[in-house]
Scaffold this motif. Structure first.
Motif, PDB file in Angstrom:
ATOM      1  N   ILE A  75       0.847  -1.195   0.000  1.00 39.95           N
ATOM      2  CA  ILE A  75       0.000   0.000   0.000  1.00 39.95           C
ATOM      3  C   ILE A  75       0.886   1.250   0.000  1.00 39.95           C
ATOM      4  N   PRO A  76       0.567   2.274  -0.788  1.00 38.00           N
ATOM      5  CA  PRO A  76       1.370   3.511  -0.812  1.00 38.00           C
ATOM      6  C   PRO A  76       1.462   4.164   0.565  1.00 38.00           C
ATOM      7  N   ASN A  77       2.498   4.967   0.747  1.00 37.33           N
ATOM      8  CA  ASN A  77       2.779   5.583   2.037  1.00 37.33           C
ATOM      9  C   ASN A  77       1.640   6.488   2.521  1.00 37.33           C
ATOM     10  N   GLY A  78       1.059   7.277   1.621  1.00 41.21           N
ATOM     11  CA  GLY A  78       0.010   8.216   2.012  1.00 41.21           C
ATOM     12  C   GLY A  78      -1.196   7.555   2.646  1.00 41.21           C
ATOM     13  N   PRO A  79      -1.816   6.551   2.003  1.00 42.41           N
ATOM     14  CA  PRO A  79      -2.971   5.888   2.617  1.00 42.41           C
ATOM     15  C   PRO A  79      -2.654   5.211   3.948  1.00 42.41           C
ATOM     16  N   VAL A  80      -1.472   4.595   4.063  1.00 45.38           N
ATOM     17  CA  VAL A  80      -1.110   3.950   5.330  1.00 45.38           C
ATOM     18  C   VAL A  80      -0.984   4.992   6.431  1.00 45.38           C
TER      19      VAL A  80
ATOM     20  N   ALA B 265      -3.307   7.805  11.171  1.00 43.69           N
ATOM     21  CA  ALA B 265      -3.834   9.026  11.782  1.00 43.69           C
ATOM     22  C   ALA B 265      -5.255   8.817  12.297  1.00 43.69           C
ATOM     23  N   LEU B 266      -6.072   8.072  11.552  1.00 49.27           N
ATOM     24  CA  LEU B 266      -7.439   7.800  11.984  1.00 49.27           C
ATOM     25  C   LEU B 266      -7.463   6.923  13.240  1.00 49.27           C
ATOM     26  N   VAL B 267      -6.586   5.928  13.266  1.00 50.79           N
ATOM     27  CA  VAL B 267      -6.485   5.081  14.460  1.00 50.79           C
ATOM     28  C   VAL B 267      -6.057   5.914  15.660  1.00 50.79           C
ATOM     29  N   LEU B 268      -5.101   6.792  15.449  1.00 51.43           N
ATOM     30  CA  LEU B 268      -4.616   7.654  16.521  1.00 51.43           C
ATOM     31  C   LEU B 268      -5.705   8.613  16.992  1.00 51.43           C
ATOM     32  N   ALA B 269      -6.509   9.104  16.062  1.00 51.37           N
ATOM     33  CA  ALA B 269      -7.621   9.987  16.435  1.00 51.37           C
ATOM     34  C   ALA B 269      -8.634   9.244  17.305  1.00 51.37           C
ATOM     35  N   TRP B 270      -8.887   7.968  16.957  1.00 53.92           N
ATOM     36  CA  TRP B 270      -9.812   7.160  17.781  1.00 53.92           C
ATOM     37  C   TRP B 270      -9.255   6.971  19.188  1.00 53.92           C
ATOM     38  N   VAL B 271      -7.956   6.711  19.300  1.00 54.33           N
ATOM     39  CA  VAL B 271      -7.323   6.550  20.608  1.00 54.33           C
ATOM     40  C   VAL B 271      -7.442   7.846  21.412  1.00 54.33           C
ATOM     41  N   ALA B 272      -7.228   8.989  20.747  1.00 53.15           N
ATOM     42  CA  ALA B 272      -7.335  10.280  21.421  1.00 53.15           C
ATOM     43  C   ALA B 272      -8.748  10.507  21.938  1.00 53.15           C
ATOM     44  N   TRP B 273      -9.737  10.236  21.073  1.00 50.14           N
ATOM     45  CA  TRP B 273     -11.134  10.427  21.475  1.00 50.14           C
ATOM     46  C   TRP B 273     -11.497   9.550  22.664  1.00 50.14           C
ATOM     47  N   ARG B 274     -11.047   8.307  22.637  1.00 51.72           N
ATOM     48  CA  ARG B 274     -11.372   7.377  23.719  1.00 51.72           C
ATOM     49  C   ARG B 274     -10.763   7.826  25.041  1.00 51.72           C
ATOM     50  N   ASN B 275      -9.508   8.276  25.018  1.00 45.02           N
ATOM     51  CA  ASN B 275      -8.867   8.719  26.249  1.00 45.02           C
ATOM     52  C   ASN B 275      -9.499   9.991  26.789  1.00 45.02           C
TER      53      ASN B 275
ATOM     54  N   VAL C 264      -3.577  14.797  13.801  1.00 48.00           N
ATOM     55  CA  VAL C 264      -3.770  15.892  12.843  1.00 48.00           C
ATOM     56  C   VAL C 264      -2.508  16.089  12.001  1.00 48.00           C
ATOM     57  N   LEU C 265      -1.345  16.076  12.658  1.00 48.24           N
ATOM     58  CA  LEU C 265      -0.086  16.231  11.932  1.00 48.24           C
ATOM     59  C   LEU C 265       0.127  15.099  10.935  1.00 48.24           C
ATOM     60  N   MET C 266      -0.255  13.878  11.338  1.00 44.59           N
ATOM     61  CA  MET C 266      -0.111  12.744  10.437  1.00 44.59           C
ATOM     62  C   MET C 266      -1.029  12.880   9.220  1.00 44.59           C
ATOM     63  N   LEU C 267      -2.248  13.373   9.435  1.00 46.97           N
ATOM     64  CA  LEU C 267      -3.186  13.568   8.317  1.00 46.97           C
ATOM     65  C   LEU C 267      -2.657  14.629   7.356  1.00 46.97           C
ATOM     66  N   VAL C 268      -2.101  15.689   7.910  1.00 45.22           N
ATOM     67  CA  VAL C 268      -1.522  16.745   7.066  1.00 45.22           C
ATOM     68  C   VAL C 268      -0.380  16.196   6.244  1.00 45.22           C
TER      69      VAL C 268
ATOM     70  N   ALA D   4       0.090  13.054   5.408  1.00 50.68           N
ATOM     71  CA  ALA D   4      -0.451  12.098   4.426  1.00 50.68           C
ATOM     72  C   ALA D   4      -1.073  12.828   3.245  1.00 50.68           C
ATOM     73  N   TRP D   5      -1.772  13.931   3.514  1.00 46.74           N
ATOM     74  CA  TRP D   5      -2.418  14.709   2.452  1.00 46.74           C
ATOM     75  C   TRP D   5      -1.383  15.345   1.531  1.00 46.74           C
ATOM     76  N   GLY D   6      -0.254  15.768   2.152  1.00 48.07           N
ATOM     77  CA  GLY D   6       0.782  16.417   1.357  1.00 48.07           C
ATOM     78  C   GLY D   6       1.713  15.436   0.663  1.00 48.07           C
ATOM     79  N   GLY D   7       1.506  14.095   0.925  1.00 45.58           N
ATOM     80  CA  GLY D   7       2.339  13.087   0.297  1.00 45.58           C
ATOM     81  C   GLY D   7       3.666  12.913   0.974  1.00 45.58           C
TER      82      GLY D   7
END
Length: 272
Positions: free
Chosen positions: A97-102, A107-117, A263-267, A269-272
């Motif tokens: 899988i390309p680097n960006g999608p991974v 980042a989404l997994v990390l966001a879920w962890v943040a929300w849960r905590n 958020v930093l990871m999503l940025v 990933a978006w920027g490649g």
């Protein structure tokens, strides 16, 4: 230059070890972002390094907890062996899988962890636990300390292992952020026992992911060795303070940190 990289790897590994000692679940989820932003590694390069460090630190923590008799070792073996079998699949996917999608998935997994905590940190602790008439899926006998094994319990432990193994190989996380809430939900094992069992599972699951990465030639030992050493040494030091620093504020602080990193990871990933 090599010494600079080794020193930075050692310091970043130490940060992971401290978080792992305090939370039992958060070290792995921060290891990869540290490597991505600190050493500018790709996800496929950072994942096995983070997994090696977290796995070694978790193995040490599990051995110390085993001496205290708080590891539910049969459950840990069930979850861990399943995770070991699935982890190489995650490693293989990380190479395809390309680097960006991974990175976006991480980042989404990390966001879920943040929300849960953050959500758990807002809950007011109850001095007396409400009585429960329904036994959990994996009920622990308070006298023997052993879980009552039934088909639903075995299935849930296997599912937990498969999910943590897949994510460990794909994202380089130990899987504690999956194991701890799942064990807390399906069993009545005390919190310290859940964290200790999680560390034992992380150590087992990491073996599959690290071996898969090493055989595929994607593990940079020049970075991995000092990073892992820092994590192990810091885990030993962090255990001395874990009882004093645990609690709601620690959960909230970790949630805020995880949310910022996501958020930093999503940025990135978006920027490649």
């Amino acid at each position: 230059m090599t010494l600079d990289i080794a020193g930075l790897s050692l310091l970043m590994g130490a940060a992971v070890g401290v978080v792992l000692a305090l939370t039992g679940a958060g070290g792995g989820i921060l290891a990869v972002p540290l490597l991505v932003f600190g050493l500018h590694l790709r996800m496929a390069e950072a994942a096995p390094i983070g997994l090696l460090a977290v796995g070694l630190a978790a193995a040490l923590g599990a051995l110390l907890a085993l001496r205290e008799g708080i590891v539910r070792y049969r459950a840990a073996l069930m979850i861990g062996l399943t995770g070991m079998a699935v982890a190489p699949l995650g490693v293989r996917l990380s190479q395809l899988i390309p680097n960006g999608p991974v990175m976006a998935l991480f980042a989404l997994v990390l966001a879920w962890v943040a929300w849960r905590n953050l959500r758990q940190g807002r809950r007011a602790p109850s001095p007396v636990a409400p009585p429960s008439r329904r036994l959990p899926v994996c009920a622990m006998n308070p006298t023997t300390g052993r879980l009552t094994w039934r088909a639903p319990c075995t299935a849930m432990l296997g599912l937990t292992g498969a999910l943590s193994g897949l994510l460990s190989g794909l994202l380089g996380v130990g899987g504690g952020f999956v194991i701890v809430p799942m064990l807390s939900e399906i069993s009545n094992v005390p919190a310290r026992g859940v964290v200790a069992t999680s560390m034992a599972v992380i150590a087992l699951v990491s073996v599959g992911g690290v071996l898969g990465a090493a055989t595929q030639g994607s593990l940079d030992w020049a970075v991995a060795a000092p990073f892992a050493a820092g994590a192990v040494l810091a885990l030993l030091a962090g255990r001395q303070f874990s009882s004093r620093w645990s609690g709601v504020r620690l959960q909230q602080a970790f949630g805020l940190l995880a949310g910022t990193v996501s958020v930093l990871m999503l940025v990135r990933a978006w920027g490649g």
